[in-house]
Design a protein around this motif. Structure first.
Motif, mmCIF file in Angstrom:
data_model
loop_
_atom_site.group_PDB
_atom_site.id
_atom_site.type_symbol
_atom_site.label_atom_id
_atom_site.label_comp_id
_atom_site.label_asym_id
_atom_site.label_seq_id
_atom_site.Cartn_x
_atom_site.Cartn_y
_atom_site.Cartn_z
ATOM 1 N N VAL A 191 0.917 -1.244 -0.219
ATOM 2 C CA VAL A 191 0.407 0.135 -0.017
ATOM 3 C C VAL A 191 0.803 1.497 0.170
ATOM 4 N N VAL A 192 1.717 0.803 0.802
ATOM 5 C CA VAL A 192 3.016 2.614 0.994
ATOM 6 C C VAL A 192 3.235 2.412 -0.469
ATOM 7 N N SER A 193 4.134 1.564 -1.185
ATOM 8 C CA SER A 193 4.707 1.486 -1.943
ATOM 9 C C SER A 193 3.687 1.793 -3.498
ATOM 10 N N GLN A 194 2.444 2.009 -3.741
ATOM 11 C CA GLN A 194 1.733 2.103 -4.367
ATOM 12 C C GLN A 194 1.440 3.442 -4.120
ATOM 13 N N ALA A 195 0.536 4.011 -2.733
ATOM 14 C CA ALA A 195 0.666 5.341 -2.537
ATOM 15 C C ALA A 195 1.853 6.284 -4.131
ATOM 16 N N MET A 196 3.040 5.727 -3.077
ATOM 17 C CA MET A 196 4.026 6.696 -3.297
ATOM 18 C C MET A 196 4.281 7.121 -4.499
ATOM 19 N N ALA A 197 3.955 5.680 -5.478
ATOM 20 C CA ALA A 197 4.223 5.990 -6.520
ATOM 21 C C ALA A 197 3.231 5.985 -6.986
ATOM 22 N N GLU A 198 2.322 6.376 -7.180
ATOM 23 C CA GLU A 198 0.664 7.554 -7.337
ATOM 24 C C GLU A 198 1.280 9.248 -7.153
ATOM 25 N N GLU A 228 -2.707 18.748 -2.493
ATOM 26 C CA GLU A 228 -3.657 18.504 -3.140
ATOM 27 C C GLU A 228 -4.165 17.427 -3.092
ATOM 28 N N ASP A 229 -4.091 15.706 -2.884
ATOM 29 C CA ASP A 229 -4.699 15.352 -2.343
ATOM 30 C C ASP A 229 -6.419 15.061 -1.651
#
Length: 317
Positions: A191-198, A228-229
């Motif tokens: 989850v951490v890596s996917q959020a950072m990749a976004e 932004e998010d």
């Protein structure tokens, strides 16, 4: 270099302080203009290197991205500069002086030249080349190490923006640090890596930023602001993590202060962060810097139930 006598070091420091005063850096404006020191330096650098980007200017002036953003907006409002989108990188803007800015640049240089000539005319027994070479060498030596000292004297550079490999480095740090709380499986790290990749492809946008502690080009500590998010003029503090061996050295405070300065400089009304219950050292640092616990709830997104916490810091009045 051979060790220097203490009185010579004191003489150099005293001369450096006098230079700051004589150049007018303690005044609100300098160089015969109504501009601040940072404004004058920005005009000079843009005049010397037309097409300079905001990021490059920030690196030259050693200013944070949010500070550079405010400075450039001020100069643009005054009609001194224009920003044009780069033809090779759509995310970057190149800086150029307007006709008014060129007049300001000429006036600043004329003022500086006259100031230098006047001072040199009062010096006897030392030739100008010797003075120029000594000042150049000293200035280069001051800027030769971008590292900042931790309180124990260990040198760790703190850098801004995206760093190669940081997604993997920071995801791994989170997994190793929080694994005992959330479970040691792949769910949390994924989850951490996917959020950072976004996020990382947009880290260079003005509202966002990231700061990292490096060791041999590896990220061993970091903090990020996503402006932004969440929307509604709320900043999201994300991925605040330090390698265990860095704790207690003051680097967490350094990183958090950079993030808070970025948010306050851009005028965010609030900063939100989510964390896990049980990270007491981090909570103490948050609360010391104006964050209040706003919400606490059980979550199971990591594979088993853990107590999650939401902290909020409102903009200082």
């Amino acid at each position: 270099m051979t060790p220097q006598a203490p009185h010579l070091i004191e003489d150099i420091r005293a001369a450096s302080r006098k230079l700051v005063r004589e150049f007018g850096f303690l005044e609100k404006t300098i160089a015969g203009t109504d501009l601040s020191g940072s404004g004058v330096h920005a005009i000079i650098e843009i005049g010397l290197t037309p097409g300079l980007t905001a990021k490059e200017l920030g690196a030259r002036l050693k200013l944070e991205k949010s500070t550079i953003s405010r400075l450039l907006k001020s100069l643009e409002t005054r009609g001194e500069i224009v920003q044009t989108q780069s033809k090779t990188d759509g995310r970057a803007f190149q800086l150029h002086l307007t006709p008014k800015g060129k007049d300001t640049w000429i006036a600043i240089n004329r003022f500086g030249d006259n100031q230098a000539r006047s001072a040199l005319a009062n010096i006897t027994g030392v030739d100008t080349a010797t003075i120029a070479n000594a000042l150049t060498s000293y200035a280069q030596a001051l800027g030769s190490d971008a590292s900042k000292a931790a309180p124990d004297g260990t040198q760790y550079p703190v850098v801004e923006g995206y760093q190669t490999g940081m997604i993997g480095d920071i995801s791994a740090l989170h997994a190793r640090t929080h694994g005992p709380i959330v479970g040691m499986g792949p769910a949390f790290e994924s989850v951490v890596s996917q959020a950072m990749a976004e996020f990382m492809p947009r880290v260079d946008r003005p509202m966002n930023n990231s700061w990292s502690v490096l060791e041999n080009e590896a990220v061993i500590g970091s903090i990020t602001i996503d402006g932004e998010d969440l929307g509604n003029n709320i900043a999201h503090l994300r991925w605040f993590i330090l390698s265990e061996r860095l704790r207690g050295k003051g680097l967490g405070k350094v990183l958090l202060n950079k993030a808070l300065a970025h948010c306050d400089g851009l005028g965010f009304d609030e900063i939100h962060l989510w964390t896990l219950k049980g990270l007491d050292a981090a909570r103490a640092l948050y609360e010391k810097n104006g964050f209040d616990l706003a919400e606490e709830y059980l979550g199971d997104q990591w594979g088993h139930e853990v107590m999650e916490q939401k902290f909020i810091r409102k903009r200082p009045a």
